[in-house]
Design a protein around this motif. Structure first.
Motif, PDB file in Angstrom:
ATOM      1  N   GLU A  99      12.065  70.229  90.687  1.00  0.00           N
ATOM      2  CA  GLU A  99      12.583  71.613  89.809  1.00  0.00           C
ATOM      3  C   GLU A  99      14.016  71.639  89.342  1.00  0.00           C
ATOM      4  N   GLN A 100      14.779  71.055  90.255  1.00  0.00           N
ATOM      5  CA  GLN A 100      16.258  71.119  89.779  1.00  0.00           C
ATOM      6  C   GLN A 100      16.335  70.351  88.386  1.00  0.00           C
ATOM      7  N   THR A 101      15.787  69.077  88.539  1.00  0.00           N
ATOM      8  CA  THR A 101      15.854  68.169  87.372  1.00  0.00           C
ATOM      9  C   THR A 101      15.386  68.968  86.033  1.00  0.00           C
ATOM     10  N   LEU A 102      14.182  69.568  86.113  1.00  0.00           N
ATOM     11  CA  LEU A 102      13.438  70.240  84.921  1.00  0.00           C
ATOM     12  C   LEU A 102      14.463  71.306  84.623  1.00  0.00           C
ATOM     13  N   MET A 103      15.107  71.918  85.492  1.00  0.00           N
ATOM     14  CA  MET A 103      15.973  73.297  84.916  1.00  0.00           C
ATOM     15  C   MET A 103      16.995  72.685  84.091  1.00  0.00           C
ATOM     16  N   VAL A 104      17.796  71.527  84.709  1.00  0.00           N
ATOM     17  CA  VAL A 104      18.897  70.948  84.101  1.00  0.00           C
ATOM     18  C   VAL A 104      18.737  70.499  82.752  1.00  0.00           C
ATOM     19  N   LEU A 105      17.316  69.775  82.552  1.00  0.00           N
ATOM     20  CA  LEU A 105      17.183  68.990  81.418  1.00  0.00           C
ATOM     21  C   LEU A 105      16.886  70.163  80.410  1.00  0.00           C
ATOM     22  N   LYS A 106      16.311  71.282  80.794  1.00  0.00           N
ATOM     23  CA  LYS A 106      16.049  72.441  79.811  1.00  0.00           C
ATOM     24  C   LYS A 106      17.380  73.231  79.169  1.00  0.00           C
ATOM     25  N   LYS A 107      18.499  73.267  80.298  1.00  0.00           N
ATOM     26  CA  LYS A 107      19.959  73.459  79.801  1.00  0.00           C
ATOM     27  C   LYS A 107      20.369  72.731  78.903  1.00  0.00           C
ATOM     28  N   LEU A 108      20.335  71.247  79.177  1.00  0.00           N
ATOM     29  CA  LEU A 108      20.642  70.385  78.190  1.00  0.00           C
ATOM     30  C   LEU A 108      19.954  70.607  76.643  1.00  0.00           C
ATOM     31  N   GLU A 109      18.620  70.803  76.859  1.00  0.00           N
ATOM     32  CA  GLU A 109      17.887  70.993  75.686  1.00  0.00           C
ATOM     33  C   GLU A 109      18.643  72.249  74.833  1.00  0.00           C
ATOM     34  N   ALA A 110      18.731  73.144  75.451  1.00  0.00           N
ATOM     35  CA  ALA A 110      19.580  74.420  74.830  1.00  0.00           C
ATOM     36  C   ALA A 110      20.795  74.151  74.309  1.00  0.00           C
ATOM     37  N   LEU A 111      21.576  73.357  74.768  1.00  0.00           N
ATOM     38  CA  LEU A 111      22.881  72.926  74.288  1.00  0.00           C
ATOM     39  C   LEU A 111      22.344  72.113  73.092  1.00  0.00           C
ATOM     40  N   VAL A 112      21.594  71.190  73.107  1.00  0.00           N
ATOM     41  CA  VAL A 112      21.307  70.370  71.824  1.00  0.00           C
ATOM     42  C   VAL A 112      20.696  71.124  70.737  1.00  0.00           C
ATOM     43  N   GLN A 113      19.779  72.304  71.152  1.00  0.00           N
ATOM     44  CA  GLN A 113      19.334  73.076  69.980  1.00  0.00           C
ATOM     45  C   GLN A 113      20.571  73.950  69.466  1.00  0.00           C
ATOM     46  N   ALA A 114      21.300  74.449  70.408  1.00  0.00           N
ATOM     47  CA  ALA A 114      22.444  75.384  69.621  1.00  0.00           C
ATOM     48  C   ALA A 114      23.269  74.354  68.806  1.00  0.00           C
ATOM     49  N   ALA A 115      23.245  72.996  68.972  1.00  0.00           N
ATOM     50  CA  ALA A 115      23.963  72.285  68.159  1.00  0.00           C
ATOM     51  C   ALA A 115      23.279  71.738  67.029  1.00  0.00           C
ATOM     52  N   GLY A 116      21.970  72.241  66.837  1.00  0.00           N
ATOM     53  CA  GLY A 116      21.361  72.014  65.684  1.00  0.00           C
ATOM     54  C   GLY A 116      20.089  70.865  65.882  1.00  0.00           C
ATOM     55  N   GLY A 117      20.127  70.361  67.273  1.00  0.00           N
ATOM     56  CA  GLY A 117      18.855  69.529  67.291  1.00  0.00           C
ATOM     57  C   GLY A 117      17.817  69.724  68.037  1.00  0.00           C
ATOM     58  N   HIS A 118      17.219  68.803  68.839  1.00  0.00           N
ATOM     59  CA  HIS A 118      16.245  68.837  70.021  1.00  0.00           C
ATOM     60  C   HIS A 118      16.404  67.910  70.906  1.00  0.00           C
ATOM     61  N   LYS A 119      15.312  68.015  71.822  1.00  0.00           N
ATOM     62  CA  LYS A 119      15.424  67.055  73.114  1.00  0.00           C
ATOM     63  C   LYS A 119      15.246  65.753  72.819  1.00  0.00           C
ATOM     64  N   HIS A 120      14.868  65.254  71.782  1.00  0.00           N
ATOM     65  CA  HIS A 120      14.710  63.725  71.435  1.00  0.00           C
ATOM     66  C   HIS A 120      15.749  63.355  70.757  1.00  0.00           C
ATOM     67  N   ASN A 121      16.795  64.174  70.548  1.00  0.00           N
ATOM     68  CA  ASN A 121      18.187  63.707  69.877  1.00  0.00           C
ATOM     69  C   ASN A 121      18.816  63.118  71.277  1.00  0.00           C
ATOM     70  N   ILE A 122      18.672  63.376  72.550  1.00  0.00           N
ATOM     71  CA  ILE A 122      19.450  62.943  73.792  1.00  0.00           C
ATOM     72  C   ILE A 122      19.236  61.425  73.991  1.00  0.00           C
ATOM     73  N   VAL A 123      20.418  60.768  73.826  1.00  0.00           N
ATOM     74  CA  VAL A 123      20.325  59.304  73.907  1.00  0.00           C
ATOM     75  C   VAL A 123      20.753  58.933  75.246  1.00  0.00           C
ATOM     76  N   LYS A 124      21.482  59.504  75.863  1.00  0.00           N
ATOM     77  CA  LYS A 124      21.954  58.967  77.424  1.00  0.00           C
ATOM     78  C   LYS A 124      22.156  60.058  78.140  1.00  0.00           C
ATOM     79  N   THR A 125      21.888  59.815  79.622  1.00  0.00           N
ATOM     80  CA  THR A 125      22.092  60.679  80.620  1.00  0.00           C
ATOM     81  C   THR A 125      22.829  59.870  81.711  1.00  0.00           C
ATOM     82  N   VAL A 126      23.470  60.672  82.537  1.00  0.00           N
ATOM     83  CA  VAL A 126      23.992  60.115  83.975  1.00  0.00           C
ATOM     84  C   VAL A 126      23.448  61.190  84.829  1.00  0.00           C
ATOM     85  N   VAL A 127      22.544  61.009  85.735  1.00  0.00           N
ATOM     86  CA  VAL A 127      22.066  61.666  86.738  1.00  0.00           C
ATOM     87  C   VAL A 127      22.868  61.364  88.246  1.00  0.00           C
ATOM     88  N   TYR A 128      23.206  62.532  88.622  1.00  0.00           N
ATOM     89  CA  TYR A 128      23.928  62.259  89.967  1.00  0.00           C
ATOM     90  C   TYR A 128      22.867  63.311  90.978  1.00  0.00           C
TER      91      TYR A 128
END
Length: 140
Positions: free
Chosen positions: A56-85
């Motif tokens: 649940e936490q991972t999905l929530m975080v990925l959706k936050k990252l997606e919202a930031l990319v969307q605000a920049a003019g993109g979408h989730k498939h523009n995410i090319v690298k993640t570091v997961v802690y």
């Protein structure tokens, strides 16, 4: 000639007025994002005796990252690298399951790191990410 940096602002992921960091910057076609967690929802769930698991936490975080990319003019498939802690390496399978559900078979590069703690005790997952607005992993 330098490229102009633009601060990314998203109502779903507001910058905190007292913070000493920025959630994200768009620099040309690149989007750089700070580590995101499920806070404050994770805190509220823990206070109600229903802590959120790694999935649940991972999905929530990925959706936050997606919202930031969307605000920049993109979408989730523009995410090319993640570091997961993660605070418990045993959560790696739940993190992986959430990534599969979220990215739908078009996976960015990723690093998974086990850490002793995150900023709040109820947090199990934090993710930072990079995106390229000129790259769509569905076309790779």
């Amino acid at each position: 000639m330098s490229t102009r940096a633009e601060k990314i602002e998203s109502p779903q992921v507001p910058d905190l007025p007292h913070a000493s960091w920025t959630n994200g910057w768009r620099i040309g076609h690149e989007v750089v994002m700070s580590g995101m967690t499920g806070h404050p929802v994770t805190r509220q769930a823990a206070e109600q005796g229903q802590p959120l698991g790694a999935y649940e936490q991972t999905l929530m975080v990925l959706k936050k990252l997606e919202a930031l990319v969307q605000a920049a003019g993109g979408h989730k498939h523009n995410i090319v690298k993640t570091v997961v802690y993660v605070t418990d390496i045993a959560d790696k399978d739940e993190v992986g399951r959430a990534r599969k559900d979220f990215f739908e078979g078009h996976y960015p590069c990723s690093t998974l790191v086990s850490v002793s703690a995150l900023v709040f005790p109820e947090l199990r997952v934090e993710i930072d990410a990079w995106a390229r607005l000129d790259v769509d992993l569905r076309m790779a």
